[in-house]
Design an enzyme around this catalytic site. Structure first.
Site, PDB file in Angstrom:
ATOM      1  N   SER A  97      -1.106  40.682  13.347  1.00 37.24           N
ATOM      2  CA  SER A  97      -0.707  39.743  13.268  1.00 37.24           C
ATOM      3  C   SER A  97       0.737  39.128  14.762  1.00 37.24           C
ATOM      4  CB  SER A  97      -1.209  39.454  11.793  1.00 37.24           C
ATOM      5  OG  SER A  97      -1.651  38.102  11.871  1.00 37.24           O
ATOM      6  N   HIS A 231      -9.844  39.436   9.176  1.00 35.80           N
ATOM      7  CA  HIS A 231      -8.847  39.630   9.141  1.00 35.80           C
ATOM      8  C   HIS A 231      -7.325  41.478   9.417  1.00 35.80           C
ATOM      9  CE1 HIS A 231      -5.018  38.371  11.609  1.00 35.80           C
ATOM     10  NE2 HIS A 231      -4.104  38.151  10.541  1.00 35.80           N
TER      11      HIS A 231
END
Length: 272
Positions: A97, A231
């Protein structure tokens, strides 16, 4: 969890020190994350490499330091100590990320400075530059920001249930989202390292096509790895991710040998 060997105030931690290892793995955490995020991965890969994990300012044992609100500041802050820890060895960068953006910026800056390039970049849970990164999370009020973190399940829910811990964590969370959402490497942002993009097939923030576009940002080999999950798919697929990293680290050992870059154990093979 064992205490890291690197003193507080510095940018990196070693949980399973291998300073004599031939290669290094440098791990960059997500927004709101800390060095300990990679404790388990470090344990898995300690036989293969000197695993070094970043500790950003403004959290845990660096709580009293001001948070940084841009990827470039984070990368430039980490770079001098990273050079010392790498000590001329081949290395691999792994970032998830926001950490993927920092890994990419570190590789870009090393290219500009003509410093040793990473043998490979593992860019996880983030789309390529310009691929829908800014969702305005940094502009939400505190409740909205915490709700987003809960949705992603990237921070221990027990922390989010403790008002005092939330109060301590909010400044670094907000700064990290500012850094992650505003990062723009500019035109012509290309590295020479092999790139592996990793993404979850159910990630609402990063589509498979967004991850695929990292291909346009390297002159080296490119591989896309798609995992089941959202995610934070890496929490459920750590053994496979460790296997991919281990392969890259073993390939990196030949980089410092006579013949240099040409002695690598072949490029990363494309595939899913």
């Amino acid at each position: 969890m064992a205490s890291p060997s690197t003193p507080a105030g510095s940018w990196f931690r070693r949980f399973h020190p291998r300073p004599d290892a031939e290669v290094a793995l440098v791990c960059l955490p997500h927004a709101g994350g800390a060095a300990g995020t990679y404790f388990s991965l470090s344990q898995r890969l300690s036989e293969d490499a000197d695993v070094i994990s970043a500790q950003y300012p403004g959290r845990q044992d660096r709580l009293r330091e001001p948070c940084l609100e841009s990827v470039r500041e984070l990368a430039s802050g980490a770079a001098p100590e990273l050079d010392q820890l790498i000590a001329g060895r081949p290395f691999v960068l792994f970032g998830h990320s926001m950490g993927a953006a920092i890994a990419f910026e570190l590789a870009l800056s090393r290219r500009r400075d003509r410093a040793r390039a990473p043998h490979a970049l593992f860019l996880s849970g983030r789309g390529a530059p310009g691929r829908g990164i800014d969702r305005g999370i940094r502009l939400l009020d505190d409740d909205g920001l915490i709700a987003e973190v809960r949705r992603l399940a990237g921070t221990d829910s027990l922390v989010l249930d403790e008002p005092e811990l939330v109060r301590l964590a909010l400044p670094s969370l907000r700064a990290d989202y500012a850094a992650a959402e505003t990062y723009d490497p500019g035109p012509g942002a290309v590295v020479d390292s092999d790139v592996v993009a990793l993404t979850g097939d159910a990630d609402d923030n990063v589509g498979i096509d967004d991850a695929e576009h990292w291909r346009e940002h390297t002159t080296g080999a490119f591989d896309l790895q798609v995992f089941e999950g959202g995610h934070f798919f890496l929490n459920d697929h750590e053994p496979r991710i460790a296997e991919l990293l281990g392969t890259a680290l073993r390939g990196a050992r030949g980089v410092g040998a006579p013949g240099g870059e040409e002695d690598r154990a072949g490029p990363i093979r494309p595939g899913r």
